[in-house]
Design a protein around this motif. Structure first.
Motif, PDB file in Angstrom:
ATOM      1  N   ILE A 196       0.853  -1.187   0.000  1.00  0.00           N
ATOM      2  CA  ILE A 196       0.000   0.000   0.000  1.00  0.00           C
ATOM      3  C   ILE A 196       0.893   1.243   0.000  1.00  0.00           C
ATOM      4  O   ILE A 196       0.728   2.144  -0.807  1.00  0.00           O
ATOM      5  N   TYR A 197       1.855   1.243   0.935  1.00  0.00           N
ATOM      6  CA  TYR A 197       2.784   2.362   1.070  1.00  0.00           C
ATOM      7  C   TYR A 197       3.973   1.867   1.893  1.00  0.00           C
ATOM      8  O   TYR A 197       3.787   1.330   2.997  1.00  0.00           O
ATOM      9  N   GLY A 198       5.170   2.013   1.368  1.00  0.00           N
ATOM     10  CA  GLY A 198       6.353   1.561   2.095  1.00  0.00           C
ATOM     11  C   GLY A 198       6.238   0.085   2.433  1.00  0.00           C
ATOM     12  O   GLY A 198       5.974  -0.749   1.570  1.00  0.00           O
ATOM     13  N   HIS A 199       6.417  -0.233   3.706  1.00  0.00           N
ATOM     14  CA  HIS A 199       6.307  -1.636   4.127  1.00  0.00           C
ATOM     15  C   HIS A 199       4.957  -1.928   4.794  1.00  0.00           C
ATOM     16  O   HIS A 199       4.816  -2.874   5.549  1.00  0.00           O
ATOM     17  N   ARG A 200       3.957  -1.111   4.470  1.00  0.00           N
ATOM     18  CA  ARG A 200       2.580  -1.361   4.913  1.00  0.00           C
ATOM     19  C   ARG A 200       1.878  -2.139   3.804  1.00  0.00           C
ATOM     20  O   ARG A 200       1.873  -1.704   2.643  1.00  0.00           O
ATOM     21  N   MET A 201       1.294  -3.259   4.171  1.00  0.00           N
ATOM     22  CA  MET A 201       0.734  -4.158   3.175  1.00  0.00           C
ATOM     23  C   MET A 201      -0.598  -4.737   3.626  1.00  0.00           C
ATOM     24  O   MET A 201      -0.845  -4.887   4.814  1.00  0.00           O
ATOM     25  N   MET A 202      -1.413  -5.082   2.635  1.00  0.00           N
ATOM     26  CA  MET A 202      -2.727  -5.669   2.882  1.00  0.00           C
ATOM     27  C   MET A 202      -2.765  -7.056   2.252  1.00  0.00           C
ATOM     28  O   MET A 202      -2.328  -7.223   1.116  1.00  0.00           O
ATOM     29  N   PRO A 203      -3.303  -8.043   2.979  1.00  0.00           N
ATOM     30  CA  PRO A 203      -3.408  -9.371   2.376  1.00  0.00           C
ATOM     31  C   PRO A 203      -4.438  -9.384   1.251  1.00  0.00           C
ATOM     32  O   PRO A 203      -5.448  -8.681   1.308  1.00  0.00           O
ATOM     33  N   CYS A 204      -4.157 -10.193   0.241  1.00  0.00           N
ATOM     34  CA  CYS A 204      -5.096 -10.300  -0.879  1.00  0.00           C
ATOM     35  C   CYS A 204      -6.236 -11.262  -0.559  1.00  0.00           C
ATOM     36  O   CYS A 204      -7.205 -11.322  -1.307  1.00  0.00           O
TER      37      CYS A 204
END
Length: 194
Positions: A132-140
């Motif tokens: 999403i941004y940098g090392h911020r992530m959302m599972p698919c």
């Protein structure tokens, strides 16, 4: 969710990327036109994941641009692929260098190479994380609205928002955050790390 309203709130929000010093100037959040249906489908095919509906709706309303944001429209494919692989690579680094082993994987092989191969096979089965941004992530997965946004650094995982809206309000210091729910969605493996 009215993503256009949130995009308007986000537009121009200040953020810092990297190490913040007294002399570092903040960036201002900017957007390009949202992704088209064809761009969404092309991205999902190219990188073998499906955007959850809330992330898809946000990215189709407006595409964040600038340092730290994935450019799903015209970004470097190799870099995006590396970014998508970074959570797995970070866990494998900890397996190799820090003797990490997840108890849900069973008995750890005695050989370092066997442990890496086994861990890689397990990691291939967990939900892929979308930057999403940098090392911020959302599972698919699940392919539903309301997945958490995780801050990922190797096996150091922090839930940074119980859903996409909460994350965006948190990360970019916007008012209007709702109280944390009593039960937030968890993600297989990623939510189980200590």
């Amino acid at each position: 969710m009215d993503w256009s309203q949130l995009v308007n709130e986000l537009r121009g929000a200040e953020y810092h990327r990297g190490v913040v010093t007294e002399s570092s100037k903040p960036h201002r959040l900017a957007f390009d036109a949202g992704l088209t249906d064809d761009e969404i489908v092309r991205t999902e095919r190219q990188y073998a994941f499906t955007f959850p509906p809330d992330l898809r709706a946000f990215l189709q309303t407006a595409l964040p641009k600038g340092d730290g944001f994935p450019d799903w429209r015209g970004g470097n494919r190799a870099q995006l692929g590396t970014w998508l692989d970074s959570p797995k690579e970070g866990v494998l680094f900890d397996v190799e260098e820090d003797d990490f082993w997840f108890e849900g994987w069973g008995v750890k092989p005695t050989s370092r190479n066997d442990a890496l191969r086994a861990a890689g096979r397990f990691l291939d089965k967990v939900p892929r994380l979308i930057p999403i941004y940098g090392h911020r992530m959302m599972p698919c997965q699940p392919i539903e609205a309301g997945n958490p946004v995780l801050s990922i650094h190797q096996t150091d995982i922090i839930c940074y928002g119980f859903d996409l809206e909460d994350y965006l309000r948190h990360e970019f210091d916007l008012p209007g955050r709702k109280p944390w729910p009593e039960t937030a969605r968890t993600v297989p493996f990623w939510s189980d790390l200590p």
